[in-house]
Design a protein around this motif. Structure first.
Motif, PDB file in Angstrom:
ATOM      1  N   TYR A  75       0.812  -1.207   0.000  1.00  0.00           N
ATOM      2  CA  TYR A  75       0.000   0.000   0.000  1.00  0.00           C
ATOM      3  C   TYR A  75       0.845   1.257   0.000  1.00  0.00           C
ATOM      4  O   TYR A  75       0.547   2.232  -0.676  1.00  0.00           O
ATOM      5  N   HIS A  78       1.620   3.676  -2.837  1.00  0.00           N
ATOM      6  CA  HIS A  78       0.670   4.685  -3.302  1.00  0.00           C
ATOM      7  C   HIS A  78       0.989   6.094  -2.780  1.00  0.00           C
ATOM      8  O   HIS A  78       1.228   7.004  -3.572  1.00  0.00           O
ATOM      9  N   HIS A 102      -1.112  11.069   3.570  1.00  0.00           N
ATOM     10  CA  HIS A 102      -2.511  11.430   3.332  1.00  0.00           C
ATOM     11  C   HIS A 102      -3.509  10.325   3.659  1.00  0.00           C
ATOM     12  O   HIS A 102      -4.671  10.589   3.884  1.00  0.00           O
ATOM     13  N   ASP A 103      -3.073   9.074   3.700  1.00  0.00           N
ATOM     14  CA  ASP A 103      -4.016   7.987   3.982  1.00  0.00           C
ATOM     15  C   ASP A 103      -3.850   7.369   5.366  1.00  0.00           C
ATOM     16  O   ASP A 103      -4.539   6.404   5.693  1.00  0.00           O
ATOM     17  N   ASP A 169      -3.520  12.470  -5.577  1.00  0.00           N
ATOM     18  CA  ASP A 169      -4.016  11.188  -5.066  1.00  0.00           C
ATOM     19  C   ASP A 169      -4.942  10.547  -6.109  1.00  0.00           C
ATOM     20  O   ASP A 169      -4.795   9.388  -6.491  1.00  0.00           O
ATOM     21  N   ASN A 173      -4.550   7.127  -8.408  1.00  0.00           N
ATOM     22  CA  ASN A 173      -5.588   6.097  -8.387  1.00  0.00           C
ATOM     23  C   ASN A 173      -6.133   5.826  -9.791  1.00  0.00           C
ATOM     24  O   ASN A 173      -6.427   4.685 -10.136  1.00  0.00           O
TER      25      ASN A 173
END
Ligand code: MN
Length: 750
Positions: A75, A78, A102-103, A169, A173
């Motif tokens: 992950y 990303h 950010h996540d 982001d 994606n």
């Protein structure tokens, strides 16, 4: 000056694997290493806080731990890639850290307080802002969508960097969208097009806007995109060389007037072209439809001087001139736009601007982050100089529209794409886009353009080459109809059309002159019945039958019989009540049409003209020389079959439907007919070539070849062949059967 290849390559990258992200699950994951990211930031911001960046990188990696992306990548690849995208926009350290983090609030057990303690309030605020945005479902149903959009805009209004991170982001994606399930993909792509691309445009980040649009377009409407891309490729091949010529001539004209300029031809993106095609029914065939020329000069004054020179040398196209320098767009876009009839009469679109204006045009608000006075950050002064408006203010207007108008449709409407998944997009020679169902053929195209064109179509050129009317059209084909002087209907029009529009137009056309043919057909049918009963039609009055079937004239009676509304036997019975029809007991196709016992209907060859009440059955495609029979189909006339066509078994008990048919003498000796042979062929190198050679040696001209049922060992191939007559066809079939790789050869098929 741009070479054509250079210009052709200027569309935004559509590399869905991302520039440096891992591409597939098979390859080891590839993402920016810690030192690579730091190096990139250091390159534009020597004052960057390296320690902070390192901490954010490691923290994100640790917090996301063993989480995986749909791609199978870890992950944390990303957020690292998102940070990488933002280094291309030269964003400050806080923004890069925000991208890395950010996540973590959303997807791990980290809290805002954790972030604040480790990275400070500024970054904590930014990360929290991005997290809030991620929670809003923007593609929710309409009522909630407006409210969510409002909150969204509020969140980003506080700090535009929140939006910039969110856009990066979304971009990452979208680049990796192909790993998701189709339903999810569509929702995200739609949201991207309706909301994010629009927001990116609002703050002037055109490069991101284009890439988001292209990726969304590719996912939402791959068929349309494919059509535009193919068409672009052909136009690039034909118009590409003009790009260098135009760039050269414009540069020269400017340098003669002592304006130094860089002229670059930029190819428009498929989505922008598609949008234009949707908006107005304009063509897509000229240089100006696919290229815009950028004239980059040194100063604002030079922009106007360059414009003056260009308008002096070439005549301008009225109403195309726009001065976005004196009146910048809301997002601070500045440029002069004009269209002129340029070198060699080519219509060309020009955008005249300075280097700085160009940077703002590409990067929007992000263009103003720079190193100044030993620190790095948003340069308000530079922003002021280049347009001076806060682009976020226009977001406020959008929020108002959403709040007051209550019409989210209006807000998101502009970018809505129609879903045309089962469609084929083709072009007229002038570049007009014609949208047809998949499998459509040239006649469908002709009728889609205009009924008159369909009615007079005699041939077709596809991409400049003559092709049979039975050729299915492919996305991006340029279709040119060849018209004859008068109305024609191909006898086999049923197999040459699939659209309701074409078929109903043909039926309308046919209805106008079909009566005559049904009369002829009905008369033949009644004669046939008379002959078999040993009676002579010429010796009797049809009056009793006309009375019984309420036919005003003999012709009306014949027509009704031709249309199979009245069985010929009942006409006979009306005239000879109680007459026993011995033949009724007879069975078997061959007996039914024994020579001499029936009336004959002659059929012309090489296509049954006029083809209204007579048509070849596609199951056996008779050619002159074949022993043929007709089967009456209510209101459709006669279907002509070869006497041993297996389909005839269906009509075994419907004696009244059978008609004896013969070729006219001219047809028997006529030139060329088309027939189909289906061969089952052993799969080995060169076998198809062998088969084709054999057909050629036997004098057959292959007009179409289609392979199906392909398996490892065998495949079927349909050969559509022009032959002289039935004998010739038999000869070719025999030659094919003699080929050791050919297992089986049959007539018809399809
Ligand atoms: Mn994310």
């Amino acid at each position: 000056m741009a070479a054509p290849t250079e210009a052709a390559g200027t569309a935004p990258p559509i590399d869905t694997t991302g520039t440096s992200s891992s591409a597939t699950a098979h390859k080891p994951p590839r993402y920016l290493r810690q030192y690579e990211l730091i190096d990139r930031v250091k390159a534009y911001d020597p004052s960057a806080d390296e320690a902070l960046l390192n901490r954010a990188y490691v923290y994100a990696m640790r917090m996301h731990g063993s989480q995986l992306r749909a791609s199978g990548d870890p992950y944390f690849a990303h957020p690292i890639e998102v940070a990488g995208i933002l280094t291309e926009y030269r964003m400050d350290t806080a923004t890069i850290c925000t991208a890395l983090l950010h996540d973590v609030i959303e997807d791990t057990n980290a809290t805002r307080a954790d972030i604040a303690a480790m990275f400070g309030e500024e970054i904590a605020d930014l990360v929290e802002g991005v997290t809030k945005l991620s929670k809003l479902e923007l593609a929710a149903e309409h009522a909630r969508q407006a409210e969510n959009l409002r909150r969204f805009i509020l969140a980003i209004s506080r700090d535009v960097r929140v939006l910039i991170v969110k856009l990066a982001d979304r971009l990452h994606n979208m680049r990796t969208l192909h790993f998701l399930k189709p339903e999810k993909r569509e929702r995200i792509a739609r949201e991207t097009l309706d909301i994010y691309a629009r927001l990116a445009r609002t703050i002037g980040m055109h490069r991101i806007t284009s890439e988001l649009e292209e990726l969304a377009f590719e996912n939402l409407n791959p068929v349309a995109r494919d059509a535009v891309v193919r068409r672009l490729a052909t136009l690039r091949a034909s118009q590409g060389p003009a790009v260098a010529m135009v760039s050269g001539e414009v540069t020269e004209a400017l340098s003669e007037a002592a304006v130094s300029a860089r002229v670059v031809g930029r190819e428009k993106t498929p989505y922008s072209i598609w949008r234009k095609l949707q908006r107005k029914s304009v063509g897509f065939s000229q240089l100006s439809d696919i290229y815009a020329f950028r004239v980059i000069v040194e100063s604002e004054d030079d922009c106007y001087r360059a414009l003056g020179v260009i308008h002096r040398v070439w005549s301008m196209v009225p109403e195309r001139f726009k001065d976005y320098i004196s009146t910048p767009k809301r997002n601070n876009y500045r440029s002069l736009h004009t269209t002129v009839v340029g070198p060699r009469g080519l219509r060309i679109e020009l955008q005249i601007r300075t280097e700085e204006m160009d940077r703002v045009a590409e990067q929007g608000v992000a263009a103003h982050w720079r190193y100044k006075d030993k620190s790095y950050g948003f340069d308000a002064e530079a922003a002021e100089l280049s347009g001076g408006r806060d682009p976020l203010l226009s977001l406020g207007t959008l929020a108002q529209v959403l709040n007051n108008g209550g019409d989210p449709d209006e807000a998101v409407e502009h970018a809505k794409l129609e879903m045309f998944l089962d469609h084929t997009f083709v072009f007229t020679p002038k570049g007009q886009l014609i949208n047809l169902p998949k499998g459509a053929m040239p006649l469908d195209f002709a009728y889609a353009v205009h009924t008159d064109i369909g009615d007079t179509t005699v041939g077709v050129k596809i991409n400049g080459e003559l092709k049979p009317l039975r050729t299915p059209l492919q996305n991006g084909d340029v279709v040119e109809v060849i018209r004859g002087p008068k109305r024609v209907t191909p006898p086999d029009w049923r197999s040459l059309t699939i659209t309701g529009r074409a078929r109903s137009a043909i039926r309308r056309h046919i209805r106008a002159n079909e009566r005559e043919e049904f009369v002829r057909l009905g008369r033949a049918g009644i004669e046939h019945a008379f002959v078999r009963a040993g009676k002579n039609l010429a010796e009797v009055s049809l009056r009793p039958a006309m009375d019984r079937f309420a036919a005003a004239t003999e012709e009306d009676l014949y027509e009704a019989a031709g249309r199979a509304r009245i069985p010929p036997e009942q006409v006979l019975e009306a005239l000879y009540p109680g007459l026993k029809l011995e033949e009724k007991a007879a069975a078997g196709a061959r007996r039914r049409i024994e020579d001499g016992k029936s009336a004959r209907l002659f059929v012309r060859g090489g296509g049954l003209t006029p083809g209204v009440s007579l048509h070849f059955a596609s199951c056996c495609s008779p050619v002159p020389g074949d022993r043929i029979v007709g089967i009456v189909q209510p209101d459709e006339g006669l279907a002509v079959h070869v006497i041993d066509c297996p389909r005839l078994a269906e009509y075994e008990d419907r004696e009244e439907l059978w008609r004896d048919l013969h070729w006219t003498p001219e047809a028997e000796t006529a030139t060329i007919s088309r027939a189909r042979l289906t061969a089952t062929i052993r799969n080995a190198p060169g076998v198809l070539g062998q088969a084709c050679t054999l057909i050629g040696e036997a004098g057959g001209n292959i007009v179409n070849l289609r392979m199906h049922h392909r398996q490892a060992d065998f495949f079927d191939a349909d050969f559509d062949i022009d032959v002289k007559d039935a004998k010739h066809l038999t000869h070719i079939a025999a030659a094919l059967r003699a080929c050791p790789s050919v297992e089986e050869v049959e007539r018809g098929g399809g």
